[in-house]
Design an enzyme around this catalytic site. Structure first.
Site, PDB file in Angstrom:
ATOM      1  N   CYS A 147      -5.599   0.216  -0.805  1.00 32.28           N
ATOM      2  CA  CYS A 147      -4.313  -0.424  -0.480  1.00 32.28           C
ATOM      3  C   CYS A 147      -3.439   0.631   0.173  1.00 32.28           C
ATOM      4  CB  CYS A 147      -3.645  -0.981  -1.733  1.00 32.28           C
ATOM      5  SG  CYS A 147      -4.541  -2.334  -2.510  1.00 32.28           S
ATOM      6  N   ALA A 148      -3.797   1.015   1.385  1.00 30.66           N
ATOM      7  CA  ALA A 148      -3.218   2.204   2.007  1.00 30.66           C
ATOM      8  C   ALA A 148      -1.770   2.035   2.423  1.00 30.66           C
ATOM      9  CB  ALA A 148      -4.062   2.605   3.220  1.00 30.66           C
TER      10      ALA A 148
ATOM     11  N   GLY B 222       0.112   4.555   4.623  1.00 33.34           N
ATOM     12  CA  GLY B 222      -0.867   5.630   4.758  1.00 33.34           C
ATOM     13  C   GLY B 222      -0.443   7.001   4.265  1.00 33.34           C
ATOM     14  N   GLY B 223       0.632   7.092   3.489  1.00 33.19           N
ATOM     15  CA  GLY B 223       1.072   8.399   2.991  1.00 33.19           C
ATOM     16  C   GLY B 223       0.019   9.098   2.152  1.00 33.19           C
ATOM     17  N   LYS B 224      -0.588   8.367   1.228  1.00 30.27           N
ATOM     18  CA  LYS B 224      -1.614   8.974   0.371  1.00 30.27           C
ATOM     19  C   LYS B 224      -2.913   9.191   1.141  1.00 30.27           C
ATOM     20  CE  LYS B 224       0.296   7.162  -3.948  1.00 30.27           C
ATOM     21  NZ  LYS B 224       1.358   6.309  -3.332  1.00 30.27           N
TER      22      LYS B 224
ATOM     23  N   ASP C  52      -6.005  -2.070   4.201  1.00 28.34           N
ATOM     24  CA  ASP C  52      -4.877  -2.842   3.669  1.00 28.34           C
ATOM     25  C   ASP C  52      -4.983  -4.270   4.195  1.00 28.34           C
ATOM     26  OD1 ASP C  52      -2.104  -1.890   2.230  1.00 28.34           O
ATOM     27  OD2 ASP C  52      -1.831  -3.732   3.377  1.00 28.34           O
TER      28      ASP C  52
ATOM     29  N   ASP D 280      -9.023  -7.685   2.920  1.00 25.57           N
ATOM     30  CA  ASP D 280      -8.571  -8.340   1.689  1.00 25.57           C
ATOM     31  C   ASP D 280      -9.487  -7.838   0.580  1.00 25.57           C
ATOM     32  OD1 ASP D 280      -7.953  -9.944  -0.459  1.00 25.57           O
ATOM     33  OD2 ASP D 280      -7.929 -11.815   0.679  1.00 25.57           O
TER      34      ASP D 280
ATOM     35  N   CYS E 237       3.407   2.453  -9.033  1.00 30.00           N
ATOM     36  CA  CYS E 237       4.731   3.058  -9.182  1.00 30.00           C
ATOM     37  C   CYS E 237       5.573   2.201 -10.128  1.00 30.00           C
ATOM     38  CB  CYS E 237       5.406   3.248  -7.831  1.00 30.00           C
ATOM     39  SG  CYS E 237       5.525   1.765  -6.813  1.00 30.00           S
TER      40      CYS E 237
END
Length: 457
Positions: free
Chosen positions: A265-266, A269-271, A289, A316, A388
């Site tokens: 689940c990018a 794309g930070g991670k 994603d 998906d 989070c």
């Protein structure tokens, strides 16, 4: 009203954000042209008003209810936001004189509503400005719930459960911390530069610099005075914006050069970029994603950062099988969609949009997604679940249900060298990674590393 007025722009952002389907981030993005037309000083004022009104909304409404002769429920929503905007300036912004906050709000009301509404707003604000100090909050010792909800501006359903889970003292500390303005945290791009070299570069630009305690790649900066995109080093790809807790998630995944890794689940794309950085551009990272528009900007971002081993894929997860890929993955990160209640410092609109039903709905989805992601990990491989949010339904309860169902997985506690997990204040009794905004200069996050059992002899 001219577009270059910061209070009008703030009102526009807040009114749009009132819709449940429009997040604060989205509302700000839509208003980008208006914001860019403001001077730096006015842009800072607009930003302070928007975030301040959302952080302190319930307390502002307590003041309005106390000095309005009209029933609160009958107030026009635009009138209500103009009152909130003015009161926030009067009560929380020392640099704005009370008369200026009142007069500009009356002018705003005249142009956005009608003369009668402007007169009502004038009366409420002048009364509140003169007499708000006479009001008393609900007593802390007699009614802790009402005291926190009113004085610190939180919905009752959330504070009830926090008091039940954490106790009154911890809940109060959490609420106070979440209402503070969070630092801007950067993650150095180690493909191009070392952290201390970037820190020195930032100091030459008169930023306050503090190195993160747990992440080896993080830097907190203060007093930027300009957008991060205008900081020297941004265009050259020397850093990304990323909270320390989010940085630690990729550190816990601990990807190795040459491996095949999936960020299931990018999002933006930070991670995924951090994972590629940790792999030293060697191996392959699939950034997947469901929403393709989130992945659209990732190509430009990887180019800015000098990352060469990321491939994007619209997917998906709940329908995905191993046939959608070239084979099983060494490591899979599932940073699952969640309530976002751990990042309310940065997204204060979440306070007023999330409900307990949302938490339960998302927890059910997270269980399905974790099971789907687990099918893509090779035997002996690593699966990392992260959200989070610090709510039990989205944290421990998801993992408990997963481990009861998936006997081919076990918690992976053999994580030597991952310093964040040696800090007792960042882990639970089950060795799960869990951070809270109080006590740490980072967002609320939860993460668990799981290992797929290799049954081959």
């Amino acid at each position: 009203m001219k577009a270059a007025d910061p209070r009008h722009t703030a009102l526009t952002i807040l009114m749009r954000c009132e819709k449940k389907t429009c997040t604060l981030d989205k509302s700000i993005d839509i208003a980008q042209n208006q914001l860019e037309s403001l001077s730096r000083q006015d842009r800072n004022l607009c930003n302070a008003i928007v975030f301040g009104v959302l952080r302190h909304r319930e307390y502002l409404d307590f003041i309005i209810k106390s000095f309005s002769k009209k029933p609160f429920a009958n107030l026009d929503i635009q009138v209500l936001y103009i009152l909130r905007i003015a009161l926030f300036q009067i009560l929380f912004l020392d640099r704005v004189p009370a008369f200026a906050a009142i007069n500009t709000s009356i002018e705003l009301a005249k142009k956005q509503t009608n003369k009668g509404a402007a007169g009502f707003i004038n009366a409420v604000l002048r009364n509140a400005e003169q007499n708000h100090h006479t009001l008393a909050l609900p007593d802390l010792n007699k009614n802790l719930l009402a005291h926190i909800c009113t004085g610190h501006s939180y919905p009752g359903w959330l504070i009830k459960r926090w008091i039940r889970v954490h106790g009154g003292e911890k809940t109060l500390a959490l609420c106070q911390s979440i209402n503070t303005i969070p630092p801007i945290t950067l993650r150095v791009n180690t493909l191009k530069m070392k952290r201390k070299v970037l820190g020195a570069l930032l100091e030459t630009q008169n930023f306050g610099v503090a190195y993160t305690n747990e992440s080896p790649d993080g830097i907190h900066i203060s007093s930027p005075g300009k957008p991060v995109t205008q900081i020297k080093g941004f265009t050259q790809g020397l850093f990304q914006i990323q909270d320390e807790a989010a940085q630690l998630v990729s550190q816990i995944l601990d990807p190795k050069p040459g491996e095949i890794v999936l960020d299931a689940c990018a999002g933006l794309g930070g991670k995924a970029c951090h994972i590629a950085q940790l792999m030293n551009n060697q191996g392959r990272v699939i950034a997947a994603d469901l929403e393709s528009h989130k992945l659209d900007s990732l190509g430009a971002e990887t180019q800015r950062l000098g990352i060469e081993n990321i491939r994007v894929q619209q997917l998906d997860l709940l329908k995905a099988t191993i046939k959608d890929f070239d084979g099983y993955f060494d490591r899979v990160l599932l940073d699952a969609p969640c309530s976002g209640l751990g990042v309310m410092r940065r997204n204060p609109d979440t306070k007023w949009k999330r409900t307990l039903k949302d938490v339960l709905r998302l927890a059910a989805q997270q269980k399905k997604m974790l099971n789907a992601a687990a099918n893509l990990v090779k035997p002996g491989g690593i699966l990392l679940y992260a959200v989070c949010s610090c709510e039990p339904e989205e944290n421990e309860q998801v993992i408990t249900a997963f481990l009861q169902k998936r006997k081919d997985y076990s918690p992976d506690n053999a994580m030597e060298g991952i310093s964040a997990l040696s800090n007792a204040t960042l882990t639970t009794g089950d060795h799960y990674f869990k951070t809270y905004p109080d006590g740490h200069i980072m967002d609320g996050f939860f993460a668990v590393r799981l290992k797929r059992i290799d049954k081959t002899p």
